[in-house]
Enzyme design. Structure first.
Site, mmCIF file in Angstrom:
data_model
loop_
_atom_site.group_PDB
_atom_site.id
_atom_site.type_symbol
_atom_site.label_atom_id
_atom_site.label_comp_id
_atom_site.label_asym_id
_atom_site.label_seq_id
_atom_site.Cartn_x
_atom_site.Cartn_y
_atom_site.Cartn_z
ATOM 1 N N LYS A 1 1.629 -3.481 6.748
ATOM 2 C CA LYS A 1 2.161 -3.426 5.389
ATOM 3 C C LYS A 1 3.660 -3.119 5.409
ATOM 4 C CE LYS A 1 -1.646 -4.307 3.155
ATOM 5 N NZ LYS A 1 -1.827 -5.632 2.525
ATOM 6 N N TYR B 1 -2.867 -1.210 10.889
ATOM 7 C CA TYR B 1 -3.019 -1.761 9.533
ATOM 8 C C TYR B 1 -1.860 -1.325 8.652
ATOM 9 C CZ TYR B 1 -4.190 -1.765 4.632
ATOM 10 O OH TYR B 1 -4.107 -1.914 3.266
ATOM 11 N N SER C 1 0.822 -1.210 0.000
ATOM 12 C CA SER C 1 0.000 0.000 0.000
ATOM 13 C C SER C 1 0.853 1.256 0.000
ATOM 14 C CB SER C 1 -0.887 -0.003 1.257
ATOM 15 O OG SER C 1 -1.516 1.241 1.450
#
Length: 340
Positions: free
Chosen positions: A153, A149, A124
């Site tokens: 990544k 979150y 991302s």
């Protein structure tokens, strides 16, 4: 053709990527646990492709079951790994849920395939935070994540980088997405947010169809042309095609190293207000929206430099904002008459 495993294969990006893999002539195995998707997607994929997708219901955190699955499928040569929890707000409230699921699943996949696989990882643009220079390139520094979150990544990329250094047989491409939106042209698959959408476009379509109240534009005083935040929106079908290009790059042994990173975006930014206007112009629907305060954790503006993807992957986004909005609206109208 090679057989590709798509984890999270009934999700938003996973299902669209399955279609593009079929279109490219690959055999596909979909794997999901339906924690954030619908079983009905399998029927939709069969309608779109004319092929019965091979499917296994499995939780990737169950190491024993995953190992058994991999042993039964030695023909798999590539993995596209989408399966992960992805709600930013929930990750703040339940960080351990996100760290456990997103890390265990990745580590278990690497161990199960014993490194003899081409792996595409779903990363991302959140790893960049608010970039110092725009458009942001793959060489930009990774900044401290704003949420658990986002942190999963960043750390997942570190796990892959470190593993590739000592595992020359493992080939990995991490694809850093900007903002995926839109739906398949058939309107049979698209984004299926659980509960209130956290992303702009599904909230817009749900508001327009009468499922939600007014759209809130978070912030009107950013240092942008119209004061609203700017993002790089990319059509999910373009995004899906990039995963096929990444698999082919590794199959054809064109990688410059066994770990590579590519931005996936359009290379231009669109503001929240521009997206709202594009939706209204494309669909003819008048949106009810209001201006709100800035939202904590939001970056002001970010869009990607996609030169590397164009030159090395041979890929570039082709579908514009109008197509993104019109396809998302067709999908929303389909869902109204065919609820999942």
């Amino acid at each position: 053709m090679a057989k590709i495993l798509v984890t999270g294969g009934t999700g938003f990006i996973g299902s669209h990527t399955a279609v593009e893999l079929f279109n490219a002539g690959y055999e596909v195995i979909l794997l999901d646990d339906f924690s954030n998707s619908s079983r009905k997607i399998l029927t939709q994929l069969k309608t779109i492709t004319g092929q019965e997708p091979e499917f296994v219901e499995l939780d990737l955190c169950d190491e024993a079951k995953l190992n058994a699955f991999v042993e039964q499928h030695p023909e798999i040569t590539g993995v596209i790994h989408f399966a992960a929890f992805k709600a930013v707000g929930e990750s703040v409230q339940q960080p351990l849920k996100y760290y456990r699921n997103n890390f265990y699943s990745l580590i278990n996949i690497i161990n199960a395939f014993k490194s003899k696989v081409n792996l595409v990882f779903s990363s991302s643009c959140t790893v960049y935070g608010q970039p110092d220079v725009l458009p942001v390139t793959e060489d930009a520094p990774v900044k401290r994540a704003e949420s658990p979150y986002g942190n999963t990544k960043q750390i997942a990329e570190e796990i892959l980088t470190d593993t590739c250094k000592v595992t020359p047989d493992l080939k990995v491409i991490s694809l850093r997405y900007f903002n995926p939106v839109g739906a398949h042209s058939s309107a049979l698959i698209g984004e299926l947010p659980i509960g209130v959408p956290q992303n702009l476009v599904p909230f817009i379509t749900q508001s327009a169809i009468g499922k939600r109240g007014p759209v809130t534009v978070f912030g009107s005083d950013y240092n942008t042309p119209d004061g609203s935040a700017v993002r790089d929106y990319i059509h999910v079908v373009d995004l899906a095609k990039a995963h096929v290009a990444a698999i082919k790059r590794m199959e054809e042994e064109k990688s410059e190293s066994n770990y590579e990173v590519f931005n996936l975006g359009t290379g231009k930014g669109s503001s929240v207000l521009e997206i709202i206007k594009a939706f209204e112009a494309t669909t003819g629907e008048k949106l009810d929206y209001k201006i709100g305060d800035r939202r904590e954790g939001d970056v002001e503006q970010v869009w990607g430099n996609v030169t590397k993807s164009s030159e090395l992957l041979g890929w570039k986004a082709e579908l514009d904002v109008n197509e993104m909005m019109s396809s998302a609206w067709k999908w929303e109208k389909y869902l109204k008459d065919n609820p999942f």
